[in-house]
Design a protein around this motif. Structure first.
Motif, PDB file in Angstrom:
ATOM      1  N   ASP A 232      23.039 -35.675 -10.314  1.00  0.00           N
ATOM      2  CA  ASP A 232      23.561 -36.679 -11.254  1.00  0.00           C
ATOM      3  C   ASP A 232      23.476 -36.237 -12.711  1.00  0.00           C
ATOM      4  O   ASP A 232      23.250 -37.054 -13.608  1.00  0.00           O
ATOM      5  CB  ASP A 232      22.823 -38.019 -11.081  1.00  0.00           C
ATOM      6  CG  ASP A 232      22.930 -38.581  -9.687  1.00  0.00           C
ATOM      7  OD1 ASP A 232      23.839 -38.159  -8.950  1.00  0.00           O
ATOM      8  OD2 ASP A 232      22.113 -39.441  -9.325  1.00  0.00           O
ATOM      9  N   LEU A 233      23.657 -34.949 -12.961  1.00  0.00           N
ATOM     10  CA  LEU A 233      23.614 -34.460 -14.334  1.00  0.00           C
ATOM     11  C   LEU A 233      24.898 -34.848 -15.068  1.00  0.00           C
ATOM     12  O   LEU A 233      25.994 -34.724 -14.542  1.00  0.00           O
ATOM     13  CB  LEU A 233      23.440 -32.938 -14.359  1.00  0.00           C
ATOM     14  CG  LEU A 233      22.083 -32.448 -13.861  1.00  0.00           C
ATOM     15  CD1 LEU A 233      22.051 -30.926 -13.814  1.00  0.00           C
ATOM     16  CD2 LEU A 233      20.957 -32.976 -14.741  1.00  0.00           C
ATOM     17  N   ARG A 234      24.714 -35.304 -16.315  1.00  0.00           N
ATOM     18  CA  ARG A 234      25.839 -35.738 -17.149  1.00  0.00           C
ATOM     19  C   ARG A 234      26.260 -34.644 -18.117  1.00  0.00           C
ATOM     20  O   ARG A 234      25.487 -33.733 -18.418  1.00  0.00           O
ATOM     21  CB  ARG A 234      25.458 -37.009 -17.910  1.00  0.00           C
ATOM     22  CG  ARG A 234      25.202 -38.215 -17.008  1.00  0.00           C
ATOM     23  CD  ARG A 234      24.570 -39.350 -17.807  1.00  0.00           C
ATOM     24  NE  ARG A 234      23.241 -38.993 -18.268  1.00  0.00           N
ATOM     25  CZ  ARG A 234      22.637 -39.551 -19.311  1.00  0.00           C
ATOM     26  NH1 ARG A 234      23.256 -40.484 -20.016  1.00  0.00           N
ATOM     27  NH2 ARG A 234      21.421 -39.179 -19.654  1.00  0.00           N
ATOM     28  N   HIS A 235      27.480 -34.768 -18.601  1.00  0.00           N
ATOM     29  CA  HIS A 235      28.097 -33.719 -19.417  1.00  0.00           C
ATOM     30  C   HIS A 235      27.260 -33.356 -20.644  1.00  0.00           C
ATOM     31  O   HIS A 235      26.866 -32.200 -20.827  1.00  0.00           O
ATOM     32  CB  HIS A 235      29.499 -34.164 -19.858  1.00  0.00           C
ATOM     33  CG  HIS A 235      30.170 -33.217 -20.800  1.00  0.00           C
ATOM     34  ND1 HIS A 235      30.931 -32.162 -20.362  1.00  0.00           N
ATOM     35  CD2 HIS A 235      30.170 -33.147 -22.158  1.00  0.00           C
ATOM     36  CE1 HIS A 235      31.383 -31.495 -21.412  1.00  0.00           C
ATOM     37  NE2 HIS A 235      30.939 -32.073 -22.518  1.00  0.00           N
ATOM     38  N   HIS A 236      27.022 -34.310 -21.517  1.00  0.00           N
ATOM     39  CA  HIS A 236      26.368 -33.990 -22.785  1.00  0.00           C
ATOM     40  C   HIS A 236      24.928 -33.511 -22.613  1.00  0.00           C
ATOM     41  O   HIS A 236      24.544 -32.492 -23.214  1.00  0.00           O
ATOM     42  CB  HIS A 236      26.447 -35.183 -23.744  1.00  0.00           C
ATOM     43  CG  HIS A 236      27.834 -35.435 -24.244  1.00  0.00           C
ATOM     44  ND1 HIS A 236      28.517 -34.541 -25.040  1.00  0.00           N
ATOM     45  CD2 HIS A 236      28.682 -36.475 -24.048  1.00  0.00           C
ATOM     46  CE1 HIS A 236      29.713 -35.019 -25.322  1.00  0.00           C
ATOM     47  NE2 HIS A 236      29.844 -36.195 -24.730  1.00  0.00           N
ATOM     48  N   PRO A 237      24.097 -34.204 -21.830  1.00  0.00           N
ATOM     49  CA  PRO A 237      22.739 -33.685 -21.643  1.00  0.00           C
ATOM     50  C   PRO A 237      22.717 -32.276 -21.045  1.00  0.00           C
ATOM     51  O   PRO A 237      21.919 -31.436 -21.458  1.00  0.00           O
ATOM     52  CB  PRO A 237      22.094 -34.703 -20.703  1.00  0.00           C
ATOM     53  CG  PRO A 237      22.843 -35.967 -20.949  1.00  0.00           C
ATOM     54  CD  PRO A 237      24.259 -35.538 -21.195  1.00  0.00           C
ATOM     55  N   ALA A 238      23.608 -32.005 -20.087  1.00  0.00           N
ATOM     56  CA  ALA A 238      23.643 -30.674 -19.472  1.00  0.00           C
ATOM     57  C   ALA A 238      24.101 -29.630 -20.479  1.00  0.00           C
ATOM     58  O   ALA A 238      23.532 -28.535 -20.568  1.00  0.00           O
ATOM     59  CB  ALA A 238      24.558 -30.689 -18.255  1.00  0.00           C
ATOM     60  N   SER A 239      25.130 -29.953 -21.242  1.00  0.00           N
ATOM     61  CA  SER A 239      25.645 -29.013 -22.233  1.00  0.00           C
ATOM     62  C   SER A 239      24.597 -28.689 -23.298  1.00  0.00           C
ATOM     63  O   SER A 239      24.374 -27.522 -23.652  1.00  0.00           O
ATOM     64  CB  SER A 239      26.902 -29.589 -22.881  1.00  0.00           C
ATOM     65  OG  SER A 239      27.397 -28.733 -23.890  1.00  0.00           O
ATOM     66  N   GLU A 240      23.926 -29.710 -23.794  1.00  0.00           N
ATOM     67  CA  GLU A 240      22.911 -29.503 -24.822  1.00  0.00           C
ATOM     68  C   GLU A 240      21.707 -28.749 -24.268  1.00  0.00           C
ATOM     69  O   GLU A 240      21.083 -27.941 -24.974  1.00  0.00           O
ATOM     70  CB  GLU A 240      22.485 -30.855 -25.391  1.00  0.00           C
ATOM     71  CG  GLU A 240      23.598 -31.534 -26.189  1.00  0.00           C
ATOM     72  CD  GLU A 240      23.301 -32.996 -26.489  1.00  0.00           C
ATOM     73  OE1 GLU A 240      22.201 -33.463 -26.129  1.00  0.00           O
ATOM     74  OE2 GLU A 240      24.171 -33.659 -27.067  1.00  0.00           O
ATOM     75  N   PHE A 241      21.393 -28.975 -23.008  1.00  0.00           N
ATOM     76  CA  PHE A 241      20.289 -28.269 -22.363  1.00  0.00           C
ATOM     77  C   PHE A 241      20.583 -26.777 -22.303  1.00  0.00           C
ATOM     78  O   PHE A 241      19.715 -25.945 -22.613  1.00  0.00           O
ATOM     79  CB  PHE A 241      20.086 -28.832 -20.958  1.00  0.00           C
ATOM     80  CG  PHE A 241      19.021 -28.157 -20.154  1.00  0.00           C
ATOM     81  CD1 PHE A 241      17.690 -28.479 -20.328  1.00  0.00           C
ATOM     82  CD2 PHE A 241      19.353 -27.206 -19.206  1.00  0.00           C
ATOM     83  CE1 PHE A 241      16.695 -27.869 -19.573  1.00  0.00           C
ATOM     84  CE2 PHE A 241      18.369 -26.589 -18.445  1.00  0.00           C
ATOM     85  CZ  PHE A 241      17.044 -26.920 -18.632  1.00  0.00           C
ATOM     86  N   LEU A 242      21.801 -26.408 -21.916  1.00  0.00           N
ATOM     87  CA  LEU A 242      22.159 -24.998 -21.811  1.00  0.00           C
ATOM     88  C   LEU A 242      22.133 -24.307 -23.162  1.00  0.00           C
ATOM     89  O   LEU A 242      21.817 -23.116 -23.256  1.00  0.00           O
ATOM     90  CB  LEU A 242      23.540 -24.858 -21.167  1.00  0.00           C
ATOM     91  CG  LEU A 242      23.644 -25.304 -19.706  1.00  0.00           C
ATOM     92  CD1 LEU A 242      25.086 -25.244 -19.241  1.00  0.00           C
ATOM     93  CD2 LEU A 242      22.760 -24.428 -18.818  1.00  0.00           C
ATOM     94  N   GLU A 243      22.457 -25.052 -24.222  1.00  0.00           N
ATOM     95  CA  GLU A 243      22.445 -24.474 -25.565  1.00  0.00           C
ATOM     96  C   GLU A 243      21.041 -24.056 -25.999  1.00  0.00           C
ATOM     97  O   GLU A 243      20.890 -23.216 -26.901  1.00  0.00           O
ATOM     98  CB  GLU A 243      23.013 -25.476 -26.572  1.00  0.00           C
ATOM     99  CG  GLU A 243      24.513 -25.695 -26.421  1.00  0.00           C
ATOM    100  CD  GLU A 243      25.034 -26.765 -27.363  1.00  0.00           C
ATOM    101  OE1 GLU A 243      26.252 -26.778 -27.599  1.00  0.00           O
ATOM    102  OE2 GLU A 243      24.220 -27.581 -27.867  1.00  0.00           O
ATOM    103  N   LYS A 244      20.013 -24.617 -25.370  1.00  0.00           N
ATOM    104  CA  LYS A 244      18.635 -24.273 -25.732  1.00  0.00           C
ATOM    105  C   LYS A 244      18.158 -22.984 -25.072  1.00  0.00           C
ATOM    106  O   LYS A 244      17.042 -22.527 -25.324  1.00  0.00           O
ATOM    107  CB  LYS A 244      17.704 -25.422 -25.354  1.00  0.00           C
ATOM    108  CG  LYS A 244      18.004 -26.722 -26.097  1.00  0.00           C
ATOM    109  CD  LYS A 244      17.127 -27.859 -25.609  1.00  0.00           C
ATOM    110  CE  LYS A 244      17.460 -29.165 -26.322  1.00  0.00           C
ATOM    111  NZ  LYS A 244      16.665 -30.308 -25.813  1.00  0.00           N
ATOM    112  N   GLY A 245      18.992 -22.404 -24.204  1.00  0.00           N
ATOM    113  CA  GLY A 245      18.646 -21.143 -23.572  1.00  0.00           C
ATOM    114  C   GLY A 245      17.626 -21.259 -22.457  1.00  0.00           C
ATOM    115  O   GLY A 245      16.947 -20.284 -22.121  1.00  0.00           O
ATOM    116  N   GLY A 246      17.510 -22.431 -21.869  1.00  0.00           N
ATOM    117  CA  GLY A 246      16.552 -22.650 -20.794  1.00  0.00           C
ATOM    118  C   GLY A 246      17.112 -22.279 -19.437  1.00  0.00           C
ATOM    119  O   GLY A 246      18.000 -21.427 -19.322  1.00  0.00           O
ATOM    120  N   PRO A 247      16.616 -22.902 -18.386  1.00  0.00           N
ATOM    121  CA  PRO A 247      17.061 -22.582 -17.029  1.00  0.00           C
ATOM    122  C   PRO A 247      18.545 -22.866 -16.809  1.00  0.00           C
ATOM    123  O   PRO A 247      19.142 -23.703 -17.488  1.00  0.00           O
ATOM    124  CB  PRO A 247      16.207 -23.508 -16.152  1.00  0.00           C
ATOM    125  CG  PRO A 247      15.040 -23.888 -16.995  1.00  0.00           C
ATOM    126  CD  PRO A 247      15.539 -23.909 -18.400  1.00  0.00           C
TER     127      PRO A 247
END
Length: 267
Positions: free
Chosen positions: A205-220
């Motif tokens: 149930d991952l949403r667009h904005h939280p997922a996109s911002e998460f990837l920008e942090k260079g995490g998993p």
């Protein structure tokens, strides 16, 4: 045959209702504690088709992961979907027991079952609830070194098929050895996992904005799977525990009805 109260007490011993979130609704929803239980159906969602399966199976108890009534109600007439589900169970003499967030946290629970299905070793909770019991939110562990592409294929093969499928965000060639998982909706842990050292996070149930911002942090990297499929992995675990406890006094069945809401993809 054991009494319903014996089965309830056993399941509550494994997954104590006191550990459920305050907003949750777990425990015995319907049934006579003094009734005998010879057949148990296990399912993720207490919905109409599952209630029909319980009746056809002759189940005395349906154990569901998701609550039938998550919010308070003043009635449940059979003219409503939830009322029809409960009437179907009632007419069949089938009790209903819910183990939701209490089953998420516990050893032998939902996230542990998902982690085990995906081959994670050296498992530990992402957020510890009780260190002595080994309970807590999600699980993190290790897999043999692989790539994100290969790991995603492993996830797809390990989980029951759904139209949702397996969505992946990240470099397909990224090395993967440390994996974090949360059965069910897990975007509430994105901030904690951004700097966790995990190579990939598997949840639903991952949403667009939280997922996109998460990837920008260079995490998993992210692997988004169907909510139903992830939590279904717990049902065979619970079935085995019940069979080990009651032997041939009880017959269990794991429902394979796909209750994921997404039914097809348009081409």
């Amino acid at each position: 045959m054991p009494l319903l109260c014996e089965v309830v007490d056993l399941i509550h011993g494994w997954y104590p209702p006191s550990t459920a979130e305050e907003w949750d609704a777990v425990g015995l929803v319907y049934g006579d504690p003094a009734a005998e239980v010879g057949k148990i159906l296990l399912a993720v969602d207490p919905v109409g088709p599952v209630a029909e399966e319980a009746a056809d199976f002759g189940a005395d108890l349906l154990v569901a992961h998701h609550p039938l009534f998550l919010r308070p109600v003043h009635g449940f007439p059979a003219t409503t979907p939830k009322g029809r589900t409960l009437k179907h169970l009632s007419d069949a003499g089938c009790a209903l027991l819910v183990a939701h967030t209490n089953a998420d946290l516990a050893p032998g629970g939902v996230s542990e079952a998902l982690a085990t299905a995906l081959g994670l070793a050296e498992q530990e909770p992402i957020v510890v609830a009780d260190a002595d019991l080994g309970s807590g939110t999600g699980r993190v562990g290790v897999v043999p070194p692989t790539t994100l592409r290969e790991f995603a294929a492993l996830v797809a093969a390990a989980l029951p098929a759904t139209e949702h499928g397996v969505r992946v965000a990240g470099d397909p060639d990224r090395p993967v050895s440390r994996v974090a998982v949360v059965g069910g909706a897990g975007d509430f842990l994105l901030d904690a996992l951004a700097t966790s050292g995990a190579d990939v996070y598997v949840t639903s149930d991952l949403r667009h904005h939280p997922a996109s911002e998460f990837l920008e942090k260079g995490g998993p990297a992210l692997v988004d799977v169907a909510h139903w499929a992830a939590e279904w992995t717990w049902l065979p675990v619970l079935a085995t525990r019940l069979q080990d406890a009651f032997g041939d006094r009880v017959e269990t069945r794991v429902s394979t009805i796909v209750t994921d809401p997404w039914t097809f993809r348009a081409q």
